[in-house]
Design an enzyme around this catalytic site. Sequence first.
Site, PDB file in Angstrom:
ATOM      1  N   CYS A 170     -14.731 -51.723 -33.041  1.00 45.59           N
ATOM      2  CA  CYS A 170     -15.931 -52.186 -32.337  1.00 45.59           C
ATOM      3  C   CYS A 170     -15.735 -52.117 -30.830  1.00 45.59           C
ATOM      4  O   CYS A 170     -16.698 -51.943 -30.077  1.00 45.59           O
ATOM      5  CB  CYS A 170     -16.325 -53.587 -32.777  1.00 45.59           C
ATOM      6  SG  CYS A 170     -15.040 -54.840 -32.555  1.00 45.59           S
TER       7      CYS A 170
ATOM      8  N   HIS B 256     -15.099 -59.914 -31.715  1.00 40.21           N
ATOM      9  CA  HIS B 256     -15.951 -58.793 -32.125  1.00 40.21           C
ATOM     10  C   HIS B 256     -16.809 -58.354 -30.943  1.00 40.21           C
ATOM     11  O   HIS B 256     -17.300 -59.186 -30.172  1.00 40.21           O
ATOM     12  CB  HIS B 256     -16.842 -59.206 -33.287  1.00 40.21           C
ATOM     13  CG  HIS B 256     -17.768 -58.117 -33.750  1.00 40.21           C
ATOM     14  ND1 HIS B 256     -17.316 -56.909 -34.235  1.00 40.21           N
ATOM     15  CD2 HIS B 256     -19.132 -58.051 -33.781  1.00 40.21           C
ATOM     16  CE1 HIS B 256     -18.356 -56.150 -34.564  1.00 40.21           C
ATOM     17  NE2 HIS B 256     -19.461 -56.814 -34.287  1.00 40.21           N
TER      18      HIS B 256
END
Length: 823
Positions: free
Chosen positions: A270, A773
């Site tokens: 990510c 994230h």
Amino acid sequence: MKMTISDSMMEERRIVTELISEAEDHLKEGNLYFVISNRWYTSWQICVGQLTQESSSSGDVTRPGPIDNHDIIDTQSDASDPQLRRMLEEGVDYVLVPEQVWKKLFEWYKGGPTIQRKLICQGFQRESYCVEVYPLCLKLTDSRDGSSATVRLSKQASVGQLYEMVCSARGVSKDKARIWDYFEKKKSVLLDPSSERTLEESCLQVDHDILLEVDEHASSQYDMSSAGKELALVPVGPASTVLGEGTFSSGFEKREKGGLRGLHNLGNTCFMNTTLQCLAHTPPLVDYFLKDFRDDINEDNPLGRRGELATAVGELLRKLWSSEQKAVVPRPFKTKLDRFAPQFSGYNQHDCQEVLSFLLDGLHEDLNKAKQEPYTESKDTDGLPDDEVAEEKWKCHKARNDSVIVDVCQGQYTSTVACPDCGKFSIKFDPFMYLTLELPTSHTRSMTVSVFYGEGNRFRTPYTVTVPKDGSLGDLSNALAAACRLKEDESLLFADVYVHKVYKYLGNPLLSLSEIKDNDRIVAYRFNHIHRGPGKATLEILHWEQKQDGEISGKLFGVPLVTFVNTERHSGSDIGAIISGLLSPLHRTHSSSGSLVGEKELSLSVFWLDRFSSSLKPLESDFVPNPLGSTRLVVKWDEKEHEKYDSSSYLNDLPEVYKATSSVMEEVNLFSCLEAYLAEEPLGPDDRWFCRACKEDKQANKKLNLWKLPEILVVHLKRFAYTRLVKSKIDTFVDFPIRDLDLSKYVKNREGESYLYELYAISNHYGGMGGGHYTAYAKLMDENKWYEYDDSRVTAIDESEIKTSAAYVLFYRRVRSESENVD
């Protein structure tokens, strides 16, 4: 008290130091290295005097027990083939030692299990060495019966070697086997059995799916759909144009339909996806890469990648701006990234700002049209006006650096250093690619620690104390001692508890508190001094309960208890009474008068945990705890025992060190961060400046100013603080303008121009370091709409929702007035 180190311990240190030095002098591909638990290795380093002993009631040191790697082993792996837990960090969870060092340590201490790895070459020109700690783990599906298996081999292995391994294991003739890249359980690429291409170059990643097909009627000749190539691209679904290297398409006239494709997460990628989406929505870069830029590629630049990085970015941007709806699989790009920047290889989380910096620098070098670096004579600029000096410096910079990245993303700032005594100053003009702004933070920190009492009269109490943010474990210990009214003859043993076990003890009073994260769970075991010291063994008491579905297997729960016993007086026969005493505060009352039942007999079953076999063994009467390390005992609980003891109130729900609440949010302004960045400050004592007027080194003052700003302004909010072992994050909310960011007053050389910017993309980071994230917000300019790019998922988002405390990197583009747009 000074630590006593024996001659044999010093000899061990000498031998290992020499062997490590010898191995570093003879690095070559294929050398063997061995993985050792950092917890055990640290205890050995303390033993031989390489590290300071963190905590000891005596000056004497004792040898560590056998090598114990079980804390870094995946408990689900086969005992005959132990595998490492995912996401381990070198220097934190494990260390790597050369083969000869391992042989010596094993000769001296035995233990294990043995975890062997090889040294491989990485990098664009295979110029750097690294130990392949995590080899490729491929998931093989056999199409004949649907069975599955795991294939482990080096990412430097060839496709041909993969065929040999799979065919040998499955008893299949190589000329009848076909192995497919089976990403998302779909046949996408047929691998060539004669290929010498590496698995890394073939875009096979960790946990990647591959499919074995067996054709009993196949001949030894393969009908590859792209003759002469090592991989055959097999279209899936509607036919589409495949853009290879050096191939450009003009089919992007309808760009308003593109820009809405996500990127698949290949395993903790990510950080890469958010960066690529922000670049893919940078208007001048999109315009550039969707055109034919081949004439700008500089294949001879020794600092570049022969145009391969630029080509890979161009291909990916073309896919992201195609009108297709499905998400893009960025495996070819990730393979290039790993090859050119080995620091991002593997599947650990990385800092998106670091990969952004690499990409901007790499793209510039690939596209640098300055084929030959011109010679420029350094001129004396003393006495010249600042604007003339700045212009001359920029011309020299552009003569050597001429690319779309410089044109679009680079600005210029001034750095003025002034003598605090005579006022003499010097000024430098340098280019910059982005602004990294520090975030103001509080000087103190609240920390919650649970204190456990080992005397049997009380059990657990959580305390919240305030300590210096840059303080040490000693500061926390002093604050906690005052809060719990620690007596002079008592001490605290700090431990980091993770998954219902003691992950590590914290004993060094100089340990920086920045290495304790907010989501850690820290406990302090309170003991009288007489309970600790020489001849005492450490008992860690874990709690285990059977699953409710009636299966034999169970699970750990609650918080481990810690106590000390005298190995000369205590054995398995009276350990039950010791545990009973520890749990007595939890004993429920059974009489109507409410009196506490003071029984010392323990009805709970107690076992000891064999670290080498990970099995539970009955606690016999002649059992003696290990005096050199911690002995883990396991108490089995059933429904009857839960009724007898109030386990739910005290053993569970251990608080985190700090739990942020949404109602209390520190807020700062982007302009205040910029003003702090540009503020005058004294240079450090180790960075003194020579004053020509005073003829001596001075601790001068330094002042930054913005001189010219780029068309694309990237602002990096410095949320992460890095120490030797731990990375901490600042979650402060920063209020930033979405439009009308006016930086005119901060630019020293305005020349009548305005510097007005509007936001078009944000890279967001959620959570803490290591387990966080990344997502991206990006604006489609033609639609004037914002979208959230969360890996493969793309959703519309209202502009009012894009300001959050997760904002990490801000992307602005300059908005020029009508008069400025006139040539």
